[in-house]
Motif scaffolding. Structure first.
Motif, PDB file in Angstrom:
ATOM      1  N   ASP A  73       0.821  -1.227   0.000  1.00 62.89           N
ATOM      2  CA  ASP A  73       0.000   0.000   0.000  1.00 62.89           C
ATOM      3  C   ASP A  73       0.848   1.267   0.000  1.00 62.89           C
ATOM      4  O   ASP A  73       0.313   2.374   0.056  1.00 62.89           O
ATOM      5  CB  ASP A  73      -0.903   0.032   1.240  1.00 62.89           C
ATOM      6  CG  ASP A  73      -1.865  -1.137   1.293  1.00 62.89           C
ATOM      7  OD1 ASP A  73      -2.379  -1.509   0.222  1.00 62.89           O
ATOM      8  OD2 ASP A  73      -2.080  -1.673   2.400  1.00 62.89           O
TER       9      ASP A  73
ATOM     10  N   ALA B 166       0.131   3.953  -2.741  1.00 63.03           N
ATOM     11  CA  ALA B 166      -1.154   4.628  -2.542  1.00 63.03           C
ATOM     12  C   ALA B 166      -1.074   5.625  -1.393  1.00 63.03           C
ATOM     13  O   ALA B 166      -1.612   6.740  -1.475  1.00 63.03           O
ATOM     14  CB  ALA B 166      -2.247   3.600  -2.282  1.00 63.03           C
ATOM     15  N   LEU B 167      -0.388   5.224  -0.295  1.00 62.09           N
ATOM     16  CA  LEU B 167      -0.242   6.128   0.843  1.00 62.09           C
ATOM     17  C   LEU B 167       0.577   7.346   0.454  1.00 62.09           C
ATOM     18  O   LEU B 167       0.246   8.483   0.810  1.00 62.09           O
ATOM     19  CB  LEU B 167       0.419   5.411   2.021  1.00 62.09           C
ATOM     20  CG  LEU B 167       0.694   6.288   3.252  1.00 62.09           C
ATOM     21  CD1 LEU B 167      -0.612   6.802   3.846  1.00 62.09           C
ATOM     22  CD2 LEU B 167       1.506   5.527   4.293  1.00 62.09           C
TER      23      LEU B 167
ATOM     24  N   ASP C  32       0.921   8.718  -2.494  1.00 67.67           N
ATOM     25  CA  ASP C  32       0.099   9.601  -3.325  1.00 67.67           C
ATOM     26  C   ASP C  32      -0.888  10.388  -2.472  1.00 67.67           C
ATOM     27  O   ASP C  32      -1.124  11.581  -2.716  1.00 67.67           O
ATOM     28  CB  ASP C  32      -0.668   8.780  -4.373  1.00 67.67           C
ATOM     29  CG  ASP C  32       0.238   8.217  -5.461  1.00 67.67           C
ATOM     30  OD1 ASP C  32       1.375   8.698  -5.572  1.00 67.67           O
ATOM     31  OD2 ASP C  32      -0.211   7.290  -6.167  1.00 67.67           O
ATOM     32  N   ASP C  33      -1.452   9.746  -1.465  1.00 68.94           N
ATOM     33  CA  ASP C  33      -2.412  10.392  -0.579  1.00 68.94           C
ATOM     34  C   ASP C  33      -1.742  11.519   0.214  1.00 68.94           C
ATOM     35  O   ASP C  33      -2.262  12.635   0.315  1.00 68.94           O
ATOM     36  CB  ASP C  33      -3.013   9.358   0.371  1.00 68.94           C
ATOM     37  CG  ASP C  33      -4.194   9.910   1.158  1.00 68.94           C
ATOM     38  OD1 ASP C  33      -4.825  10.879   0.687  1.00 68.94           O
ATOM     39  OD2 ASP C  33      -4.476   9.390   2.248  1.00 68.94           O
TER      40      ASP C  33
ATOM     41  N   SER D 207      -0.861  14.442  -1.948  1.00 67.05           N
ATOM     42  CA  SER D 207      -2.047  15.238  -2.233  1.00 67.05           C
ATOM     43  C   SER D 207      -2.356  16.185  -1.077  1.00 67.05           C
ATOM     44  O   SER D 207      -2.726  17.354  -1.294  1.00 67.05           O
ATOM     45  CB  SER D 207      -3.238  14.313  -2.493  1.00 67.05           C
ATOM     46  OG  SER D 207      -4.428  15.055  -2.688  1.00 67.05           O
ATOM     47  N   ILE D 208      -2.199  15.676   0.148  1.00 58.85           N
ATOM     48  CA  ILE D 208      -2.427  16.517   1.330  1.00 58.85           C
ATOM     49  C   ILE D 208      -1.416  17.660   1.368  1.00 58.85           C
ATOM     50  O   ILE D 208      -1.767  18.820   1.601  1.00 58.85           O
ATOM     51  CB  ILE D 208      -2.324  15.674   2.615  1.00 58.85           C
ATOM     52  CG1 ILE D 208      -3.504  14.712   2.707  1.00 58.85           C
ATOM     53  CG2 ILE D 208      -2.276  16.563   3.861  1.00 58.85           C
ATOM     54  CD1 ILE D 208      -3.379  13.698   3.814  1.00 58.85           C
TER      55      ILE D 208
ATOM     56  N   HIS E 225      -4.781   5.875   9.867  1.00 59.34           N
ATOM     57  CA  HIS E 225      -4.654   6.712   8.678  1.00 59.34           C
ATOM     58  C   HIS E 225      -4.918   8.183   8.988  1.00 59.34           C
ATOM     59  O   HIS E 225      -4.223   9.074   8.477  1.00 59.34           O
ATOM     60  CB  HIS E 225      -5.613   6.217   7.588  1.00 59.34           C
ATOM     61  CG  HIS E 225      -5.222   6.659   6.216  1.00 59.34           C
ATOM     62  ND1 HIS E 225      -5.605   7.862   5.686  1.00 59.34           N
ATOM     63  CD2 HIS E 225      -4.455   6.059   5.264  1.00 59.34           C
ATOM     64  CE1 HIS E 225      -5.114   7.995   4.470  1.00 59.34           C
ATOM     65  NE2 HIS E 225      -4.416   6.913   4.180  1.00 59.34           N
TER      66      HIS E 225
ATOM     67  N   GLU F 189      -2.314  11.314   8.306  1.00 59.08           N
ATOM     68  CA  GLU F 189      -2.690  12.499   7.534  1.00 59.08           C
ATOM     69  C   GLU F 189      -2.541  13.766   8.358  1.00 59.08           C
ATOM     70  O   GLU F 189      -2.078  14.808   7.865  1.00 59.08           O
ATOM     71  CB  GLU F 189      -4.125  12.369   7.040  1.00 59.08           C
ATOM     72  CG  GLU F 189      -4.310  11.362   5.921  1.00 59.08           C
ATOM     73  CD  GLU F 189      -5.701  11.453   5.315  1.00 59.08           C
ATOM     74  OE1 GLU F 189      -6.530  12.238   5.830  1.00 59.08           O
ATOM     75  OE2 GLU F 189      -5.942  10.754   4.316  1.00 59.08           O
TER      76      GLU F 189
END
Length: 325
Positions: free
Chosen positions: A7, A10-11, A13-14, A17-18, A100, A104
Motif C-alpha cells: 500500500d 497509494a499512501l 500519493d495520498d 495530495s495533502i 490513517h 494524515e
C-alpha cells in the motif's frame, strides 16, 4: 486492515495530495511572498550588487558619437541559503493499527509548519528592521544588515560613491517613528518623490503600498480608502483614495521572539521593492517519500527546503515603530 508495504504507493500519493493542498492554501495566504521579491536560484551563495544610478543621456551634436553611460557602482553583499527540514515518521504501529487519520494529521501539520515558518521569517525581517541581528523563527541568531552595513531602517543610509545619506525611518515632518496617520503618509510620499541618486539626479521613490498588522487595518483603510477626508467637517475629498494599496499582514503583529509589533507600519514602492527585499529558493518546500525502510520499520517521509532572505538597497521601503522614538 493494516497498511502493508504493497500500500506504500497509494499512501505516498495520498500524503502528497495533502501536502499539495496545504501548499496551495499557504502560498495564497503568505503575504510575505507578495512583499518580497521571491525567485529561484541554483547558487548556494548569491552575490548582489547595487547600482546606485546610471546616467549618461546628453545632447548629441551632429556627427558626434553617443556618450557612454556612467554607472555608479555601489555596495555589494552576499546571501547564503540555509537548509531546513524535518522527518515525518509513519511508524509500524500507525500502519498495523491503520491510524490513517493520524498519519494524515501529522503530514498536514508539518506542512503547515514549513510554510508558516517561511512567512514568519519574512515578517521578522521587517519587525526587526531597526536591529542588525535578531533571533529568527528557527531559534537562530541572524545578521540582518544590508549592503551598506546598516540595519534595514536607519536614518543615515549611505553608499560608497558619495557622502550623501538618506533616512528610511518614517517621519511625519516633526517626529520619527510616528503612529500611523494621514499626515505621515502624505509627508513620506512627498519626501520619496525628491530622492536623489549619487549623480544628483532625482530618482523618485513612489510609495504606493501601506503594510500593517490587523490592529491597524481599520485606521489604514479609513486613511487610504475613504471617499472623503476622514475626520473633516466639510467632507473634503480624500486625495489618497486609490493611490495607496493597503496590505494587511497578520504575522506583523508579533515577531517569532515575542516582540509586540502591532503599532509598527511600513510604506514601500511596489516597483522598487524588488531591489530591497529578496527571498531566494534553491529548493522550495516539498514532501519526499523515503527511499528505504529503516530497521525500526518506520517509513520516513521528509519535508525540506533551501532558502535565504536578502536585504538589498533599502531606499524603497520605510518603517515606523509608531512610538515617536
Amino acid at each position: 486492515m493494516p497498511i502493508l508495504v504493497s500500500d506504500f504507493s497509494a499512501l505516498t500519493d495520498d500524503l502528497q495530495s495533502i501536502f499539495n493542498e496545504v501548499a496551495k492554501r499557504k502560498v495564497s495566504e503568505n503575504v510575505g511572498f507578495s512583499v518580497f521579491n521571491v525567485f529561484d536560484t541554483e547558487r548556494r551563495t548569491y552575490d548582489h550588487l547595487v547600482l546606485h544610478g546610471i546616467s549618461g543621456i546628453k545632447k548629441v551634436a551632429s556627427g558626434q558619437d553617443l556618450p557612454k553611460v556612467n554607472a555608479e557602482q555601489g555596495d555589494d553583499i552576499s546571501w547564503t541559503q540555509e537548509y531546513y527540514g524535518a522527518i515525518v515518521d509513519v511508524t509500524k504501529a500507525m500502519r498495523k493499527f491503520d491510524l490513517h487519520n493520524q498519519i494524515e494529521s501529522i503530514v498536514r501539520s508539518i506542512s503547515d509548519d514549513a510554510f508558516d515558518k517561511v512567512d514568519q521569517s519574512l515578517a521578522d525581517r521587517l519587525i526587526n528592521g531597526w536591529s542588525t541581528s535578531y533571533t529568527d523563527v528557527y531559534g537562530e541568531t541572524v545578521a540582518s544588515v544590508g549592503p551598506d552595513g546598516l540595519e534595514l531602517f536607519n536614518a543615515t543610509h549611505s553608499n560608497p560613491v558619495t557622502s550623501n545619506t538618506f533616512s528610511n525611518i518614517i517621519s511625519d515632518g516633526t517626529n520619527t517613528n510616528p503612529a500611523l496617520s494621514r499626515q505621515a503618509i502624505v509627508y513620506m510620499i512627498a519626501q520619496g518623490l525628491k530622492h536623489k541618486d549619487p549623480n544628483n539626479l532625482v530618482r523618485p521613490i513612489r510609495y504606493d503600498t501601506l503594510v500593517v498588522s490587523p490592529e491597524l487595518q481599520d485606521i489604514a483603510e479609513r486613511i487610504c480608502n475613504s471617499q472623503y477626508l476622514p475626520g473633516s467637517a466639510n467632507n473634503d475629498l480624500n486625495p489618497l483614495k486609490g493611490k495607496i494599496k493597503v496590505l494587511v499582514w497578520p504575522r506583523l503583529a508579533l515577531s517569532a521572539a515575542g516582540t509586540d509589533a502591532d503599532a509598527y507600519w511600513y510604506l514601500y514602492d511596489g516597483t522598487g521593492i524588488k531591489e530591497t527585499l529578496n527571498c531566494l529558493f534553491a529548493e522550495r518546500p516539498s514532501l519526499d517519500a523515503p527511499e528505504q525502510v529503516y530497521e525500526n520499520k518506520n517509513w520516513e517521509y521528509s519535508i525540506d527546503f533551501f532558502y535565504a532572505i536578502g536585504t538589498g538597497f533599502p531606499a524603497y521601503i520605510a518603517g515606523s515603530k509608531g512610538d515617536n522614538s
